[in-house]
Scaffold this motif. Sequence first.
Motif, short mmCIF file in Angstrom:
data_model
loop_
_atom_site.label_atom_id
_atom_site.label_comp_id
_atom_site.label_asym_id
_atom_site.label_seq_id
_atom_site.Cartn_x
_atom_site.Cartn_y
_atom_site.Cartn_z
N ILE A 1 -9.73 5.60 -8.26
CA ILE A 1 -8.77 5.54 -7.16
C ILE A 1 -9.29 4.59 -6.08
O ILE A 1 -8.52 3.80 -5.51
CB ILE A 1 -8.54 6.94 -6.55
CG1 ILE A 1 -8.03 7.91 -7.61
CG2 ILE A 1 -7.56 6.87 -5.39
CD1 ILE A 1 -6.72 7.52 -8.23
N LEU B 1 0.47 6.78 -6.77
CA LEU B 1 -0.71 7.59 -7.08
C LEU B 1 -0.43 9.08 -6.91
O LEU B 1 -0.90 9.90 -7.70
CB LEU B 1 -1.88 7.17 -6.17
CG LEU B 1 -2.55 5.84 -6.49
CD1 LEU B 1 -3.55 5.46 -5.41
CD2 LEU B 1 -3.25 5.90 -7.85
N SER B 2 0.36 9.43 -5.90
CA SER B 2 0.71 10.85 -5.70
C SER B 2 1.54 11.38 -6.87
O SER B 2 1.36 12.52 -7.31
CB SER B 2 1.46 11.04 -4.38
OG SER B 2 2.75 10.46 -4.44
N ILE C 1 -8.08 7.62 -1.94
CA ILE C 1 -7.36 6.57 -1.22
C ILE C 1 -8.03 6.30 0.13
O ILE C 1 -8.21 5.15 0.54
CB ILE C 1 -5.88 6.96 -1.02
CG1 ILE C 1 -5.16 6.99 -2.38
CG2 ILE C 1 -5.18 6.01 -0.06
CD1 ILE C 1 -3.76 7.56 -2.31
N SER D 1 -5.73 -3.46 -1.38
CA SER D 1 -6.00 -3.78 0.02
C SER D 1 -6.38 -5.25 0.19
O SER D 1 -6.00 -5.89 1.17
CB SER D 1 -7.12 -2.90 0.58
OG SER D 1 -6.75 -1.53 0.55
N MET E 1 -9.59 2.78 1.37
CA MET E 1 -9.13 2.12 2.59
C MET E 1 -10.29 1.88 3.55
O MET E 1 -10.37 0.82 4.19
CB MET E 1 -8.04 2.96 3.26
CG MET E 1 -6.70 2.92 2.56
SD MET E 1 -5.47 4.03 3.31
CE MET E 1 -5.49 3.47 5.01
N MET F 1 0.82 -1.21 0.00
CA MET F 1 0.00 0.00 0.00
C MET F 1 0.86 1.26 0.00
O MET F 1 0.50 2.28 -0.60
CB MET F 1 -0.93 -0.01 1.21
CG MET F 1 -1.95 -1.14 1.21
SD MET F 1 -3.02 -1.09 -0.23
CE MET F 1 -3.86 0.46 0.03
N THR G 1 -7.29 1.15 -4.93
CA THR G 1 -6.94 1.03 -3.51
C THR G 1 -7.59 -0.20 -2.91
O THR G 1 -6.97 -0.93 -2.12
CB THR G 1 -7.39 2.29 -2.74
OG1 THR G 1 -6.82 3.44 -3.33
CG2 THR G 1 -6.94 2.20 -1.29
N VAL H 1 0.37 4.17 -2.79
CA VAL H 1 0.03 5.55 -2.44
C VAL H 1 1.05 6.52 -3.03
O VAL H 1 0.69 7.57 -3.58
CB VAL H 1 -0.04 5.71 -0.90
CG1 VAL H 1 -0.18 7.19 -0.52
CG2 VAL H 1 -1.22 4.93 -0.34
#
Length: 434
Positions: free
Chosen positions: A236, A84-85, A102, A244, A106, A77, A240, A81
């Motif tokens: 997104i 994605l940023s 995100i 997960s 989550m 994860m 995510t 993250v």
Amino acid sequence: MENTSSLKTIFASLQWLFFIFANTVVVPVSIGTAFGLDSSEIAAMLRSSLIFTGVACVMQGMFGHRYPLMEGHSGVMWGLVLNLSLAASSMGMSLPEIGGGIASGMLLAGSVTVVLGVFRLLFYIQRVFTPMVMAVYLFLLTFQLILIFFKGMLRVSEDGSLDLPVTLFSFGVVILVSLLKIKGNDTIGNFSILIGMLLGWAVYVILFPAEQMAGSQGSMDFSLFPLGTPNLSYGIIAITFIASIINLSNTIASVQAASKLTGTEASQSPLDRSYLLTGSYSIGAAFFGLVSYAPFASSVGFLESTRIFDRKPFLIGGGLMAILGIIPVLGALLATLPITVGNAVLFVAYLQLFGTSLKSLNGYTFDSKSIFRIAAPVLLGMSIMNLDSELFTVFPIILQPLLSNGFIMGVLLSVLLETFIRWDERNETAIVNE
């Protein structure tokens, strides 16, 4: 004898504390930096992470799977993250929009995990993660972590050149810890991680005093959803959520490996309790801008290095970790641990994880065709890990973070191969959990 045992517990607890801290501190800092947060917000995220991680470890050790396995920010994860940023601008989205999506993903994944855990339905998801998928998972996890720690050992100057003195010092720490483990007696070998961190830290301060950074006192104010408020960015959220669910394999891999290492049998009940806690942690983490939690399969490498399987030092180390977040000055002090030293020590600790990966193949034989079940997903994942993410811009924007993640793609390919090809019909020797 009692004094020796007590002394061993103290040092083992400190060793766990340093191990948990070194695996935790870089995650909220890197995430906060990637999302453009100011220093006080990053400090608040770090303190949330210290407290959350410490409590999570204690809860899992006492009420969850009950093994000495660190519960921390998932590497899967974490990488997603960050990806994605970096892809925010190319997707035409702002960082708060990405962060909010995100958080929504989550929250959804954590809630689904809790519901499945309550009704004991996670057994069906476990069946997807067969022993071979777990072997692929362990290999890719080893490669991913080793790459992260190796890069962390290198000090790169602002002009892009390699800072040779600091980098060579990091390799010196690797050699020291390795020799302590290989050449030292049982006691020294068991505490090689702690010795390497403390001695490396002390020598680093002497050799590179200008490099020492004072710990930030920051703010104790904790803000909700610092990366962005939850929204309905469906792409997104979907990515995510998928990551997960794959992240749940951390629990299976870590608990199974720990049970073999400690010579105990892991039943379904501890797994279900562990899933419930992990799902709850992931929901809580979303509120504070943290990465989803999971039992660290990489903790098995740490256990194999130290050969200390007692839960007591682990529980104490987790408790001390939470205290670091509650008392700012303590967390700030430990935050001055040179990151290159921490990465060098963890590099050695996680070499043991490669052995765990090899052991996971016991009972399998391969020929020129069946070798594809392990080689294809592992080598595909490694290949993608070493590609520039910009190469994936030719794909639909929303798929880029998923397709550019070698870990996820390797595991997904393994799941497909194990689901649609009957390898056991080719007279393979395989161990399949029914």
